[in-house]
Design a protein around this motif. Structure first.
Motif, PDB file in Angstrom:
ATOM      1  N   ALA A  86       0.317  17.398  23.388  1.00 16.54           N
ATOM      2  CA  ALA A  86       1.443  16.542  23.770  1.00 16.54           C
ATOM      3  C   ALA A  86       1.471  16.260  25.267  1.00 16.54           C
ATOM      4  O   ALA A  86       2.096  15.300  25.707  1.00 16.54           O
ATOM      5  N   LYS A  87       0.816  17.108  26.059  1.00 10.64           N
ATOM      6  CA  LYS A  87       0.800  16.988  27.524  1.00 10.64           C
ATOM      7  C   LYS A  87       2.205  16.844  28.105  1.00 10.64           C
ATOM      8  O   LYS A  87       2.456  16.056  29.009  1.00 10.64           O
ATOM      9  N   LYS A  88       3.119  17.648  27.568  1.00 17.82           N
ATOM     10  CA  LYS A  88       4.499  17.652  28.052  1.00 17.82           C
ATOM     11  C   LYS A  88       4.681  18.732  29.100  1.00 17.82           C
ATOM     12  O   LYS A  88       3.963  19.719  29.130  1.00 17.82           O
ATOM     13  N   ASP A  89       5.665  18.531  29.944  1.00 16.67           N
ATOM     14  CA  ASP A  89       5.985  19.542  30.948  1.00 16.67           C
ATOM     15  C   ASP A  89       7.055  20.518  30.465  1.00 16.67           C
ATOM     16  O   ASP A  89       7.479  21.377  31.215  1.00 16.67           O
ATOM     17  N   SER A  90       7.485  20.369  29.222  1.00 15.08           N
ATOM     18  CA  SER A  90       8.499  21.275  28.706  1.00 15.08           C
ATOM     19  C   SER A  90       7.857  22.602  28.326  1.00 15.08           C
ATOM     20  O   SER A  90       6.725  22.645  27.838  1.00 15.08           O
ATOM     21  N   PRO A  91       8.569  23.690  28.554  1.00 16.75           N
ATOM     22  CA  PRO A  91       8.002  25.009  28.275  1.00 16.75           C
ATOM     23  C   PRO A  91       7.919  25.306  26.775  1.00 16.75           C
ATOM     24  O   PRO A  91       8.640  24.719  25.969  1.00 16.75           O
ATOM     25  N   VAL A  92       7.020  26.205  26.423  1.00 16.75           N
ATOM     26  CA  VAL A  92       6.918  26.727  25.066  1.00 16.75           C
ATOM     27  C   VAL A  92       7.306  28.198  25.100  1.00 16.75           C
ATOM     28  O   VAL A  92       7.307  28.827  26.163  1.00 16.75           O
ATOM     29  N   GLN A  93       7.648  28.721  23.947  1.00 15.63           N
ATOM     30  CA  GLN A  93       8.049  30.118  23.887  1.00 15.63           C
ATOM     31  C   GLN A  93       6.902  30.959  23.345  1.00 15.63           C
ATOM     32  O   GLN A  93       6.396  30.722  22.250  1.00 15.63           O
ATOM     33  N   ILE A  94       6.482  31.936  24.167  1.00 13.51           N
ATOM     34  CA  ILE A  94       5.455  32.899  23.777  1.00 13.51           C
ATOM     35  C   ILE A  94       5.992  34.285  24.106  1.00 13.51           C
ATOM     36  O   ILE A  94       6.376  34.547  25.248  1.00 13.51           O
ATOM     37  N   LEU A  95       6.035  35.128  23.105  1.00 12.08           N
ATOM     38  CA  LEU A  95       6.561  36.500  23.258  1.00 12.08           C
ATOM     39  C   LEU A  95       7.979  36.497  23.828  1.00 12.08           C
ATOM     40  O   LEU A  95       8.337  37.352  24.640  1.00 12.08           O
ATOM     41  N   GLY A  96       8.765  35.523  23.461  1.00  6.28           N
ATOM     42  CA  GLY A  96      10.151  35.454  23.919  1.00  6.28           C
ATOM     43  C   GLY A  96      10.315  34.934  25.329  1.00  6.28           C
ATOM     44  O   GLY A  96      11.416  34.955  25.864  1.00  6.28           O
ATOM     45  N   LYS A  97       9.241  34.473  25.946  1.00  6.22           N
ATOM     46  CA  LYS A  97       9.298  33.949  27.315  1.00  6.22           C
ATOM     47  C   LYS A  97       9.033  32.452  27.290  1.00  6.22           C
ATOM     48  O   LYS A  97       8.204  31.969  26.523  1.00  6.22           O
ATOM     49  N   GLN A  98       9.735  31.728  28.144  1.00  6.20           N
ATOM     50  CA  GLN A  98       9.498  30.296  28.300  1.00  6.20           C
ATOM     51  C   GLN A  98       8.350  30.118  29.286  1.00  6.20           C
ATOM     52  O   GLN A  98       8.421  30.584  30.425  1.00  6.20           O
ATOM     53  N   VAL A  99       7.294  29.452  28.851  1.00  7.14           N
ATOM     54  CA  VAL A  99       6.082  29.318  29.656  1.00  7.14           C
ATOM     55  C   VAL A  99       5.682  27.848  29.727  1.00  7.14           C
ATOM     56  O   VAL A  99       5.608  27.178  28.699  1.00  7.14           O
ATOM     57  N   LEU A 100       5.436  27.352  30.945  1.00  4.94           N
ATOM     58  CA  LEU A 100       4.905  26.003  31.105  1.00  4.94           C
ATOM     59  C   LEU A 100       3.406  26.037  30.832  1.00  4.94           C
ATOM     60  O   LEU A 100       2.694  26.903  31.343  1.00  4.94           O
ATOM     61  N   VAL A 101       2.932  25.093  30.025  1.00  6.93           N
ATOM     62  CA  VAL A 101       1.522  25.061  29.630  1.00  6.93           C
ATOM     63  C   VAL A 101       0.775  24.043  30.487  1.00  6.93           C
ATOM     64  O   VAL A 101       1.106  22.863  30.487  1.00  6.93           O
ATOM     65  N   ASN A 102      -0.214  24.513  31.219  1.00  8.27           N
ATOM     66  CA  ASN A 102      -1.101  23.638  31.973  1.00  8.27           C
ATOM     67  C   ASN A 102      -2.027  22.956  30.966  1.00  8.27           C
ATOM     68  O   ASN A 102      -2.714  23.626  30.197  1.00  8.27           O
ATOM     69  N   SER A 103      -2.052  21.636  30.959  1.00  5.42           N
ATOM     70  CA  SER A 103      -2.822  20.912  29.945  1.00  5.42           C
ATOM     71  C   SER A 103      -4.335  21.070  30.100  1.00  5.42           C
ATOM     72  O   SER A 103      -5.087  20.621  29.242  1.00  5.42           O
ATOM     73  N   ASN A 104      -4.794  21.719  31.151  1.00  4.78           N
ATOM     74  CA  ASN A 104      -6.228  22.015  31.306  1.00  4.78           C
ATOM     75  C   ASN A 104      -6.643  23.273  30.549  1.00  4.78           C
ATOM     76  O   ASN A 104      -7.833  23.559  30.425  1.00  4.78           O
ATOM     77  N   ALA A 105      -5.665  24.032  30.066  1.00  9.54           N
ATOM     78  CA  ALA A 105      -5.960  25.282  29.361  1.00  9.54           C
ATOM     79  C   ALA A 105      -6.681  24.996  28.049  1.00  9.54           C
ATOM     80  O   ALA A 105      -6.541  23.920  27.461  1.00  9.54           O
ATOM     81  N   GLY A 106      -7.447  25.971  27.605  1.00  3.83           N
ATOM     82  CA  GLY A 106      -8.132  25.854  26.324  1.00  3.83           C
ATOM     83  C   GLY A 106      -8.311  27.217  25.694  1.00  3.83           C
ATOM     84  O   GLY A 106      -8.561  28.201  26.383  1.00  3.83           O
ATOM     85  N   ILE A 107      -8.146  27.269  24.383  1.00  2.00           N
ATOM     86  CA  ILE A 107      -8.334  28.514  23.644  1.00  2.00           C
ATOM     87  C   ILE A 107      -9.340  28.239  22.533  1.00  2.00           C
ATOM     88  O   ILE A 107      -9.167  27.314  21.740  1.00  2.00           O
ATOM     89  N   PHE A 108     -10.385  29.034  22.507  1.00  2.47           N
ATOM     90  CA  PHE A 108     -11.459  28.872  21.539  1.00  2.47           C
ATOM     91  C   PHE A 108     -11.668  30.194  20.824  1.00  2.47           C
ATOM     92  O   PHE A 108     -11.542  31.255  21.425  1.00  2.47           O
ATOM     93  N   VAL A 109     -11.980  30.127  19.538  1.00  2.00           N
ATOM     94  CA  VAL A 109     -12.212  31.347  18.762  1.00  2.00           C
ATOM     95  C   VAL A 109     -13.509  31.195  17.964  1.00  2.00           C
ATOM     96  O   VAL A 109     -13.915  30.079  17.632  1.00  2.00           O
TER      97      VAL A 109
END
Length: 88
Positions: free
Chosen positions: A54-77
């Motif tokens: 979505a490339k939004k600047d709104s925070p997401v909740q991870i482990l009960g914390k509001q975190v801003l997501v840098n759109s350059n991040a990537g998670i691979f498995v």
């Protein structure tokens, strides 16, 4: 490498660090997580991927914390085959 000793809280802390700074993380042998932990961690990844897409600047909740997501991040498995012939 992922193993049975990793839980969703430790993975969540890693994810928070990755998404805050826009880093990439590759988690090998993801299928080694316990089933309940695999489910919880997958939900965390889904939230993060939706925010990146979505490339939004709104925070997401991870482990009960509001975190801003840098759109350059990537998670691979990686998921490796289960069976006696696989050496991993």
């Amino acid at each position: 490498n992922c193993d049975e000793g990793i839980d969703f809280k430790s993975m969540g802390r890693i994810f928070i660090g990755l998404v805050k700074c826009g880093a990439w993380g590759c988690f090998d042998e993801f299928n080694r997580l316990k089933e309940d932990q695999l489910s919880a961690v997958s939900q965390q990844i889904q939230v993060i991927q939706a925010a990146i897409k979505a490339k939004k600047d709104s925070p997401v909740q991870i482990l009960g914390k509001q975190v801003l997501v840098n759109s350059n991040a990537g998670i691979f498995v990686t998921l490796n085959p289960a069976g006696k012939k696989y050496g991993g």
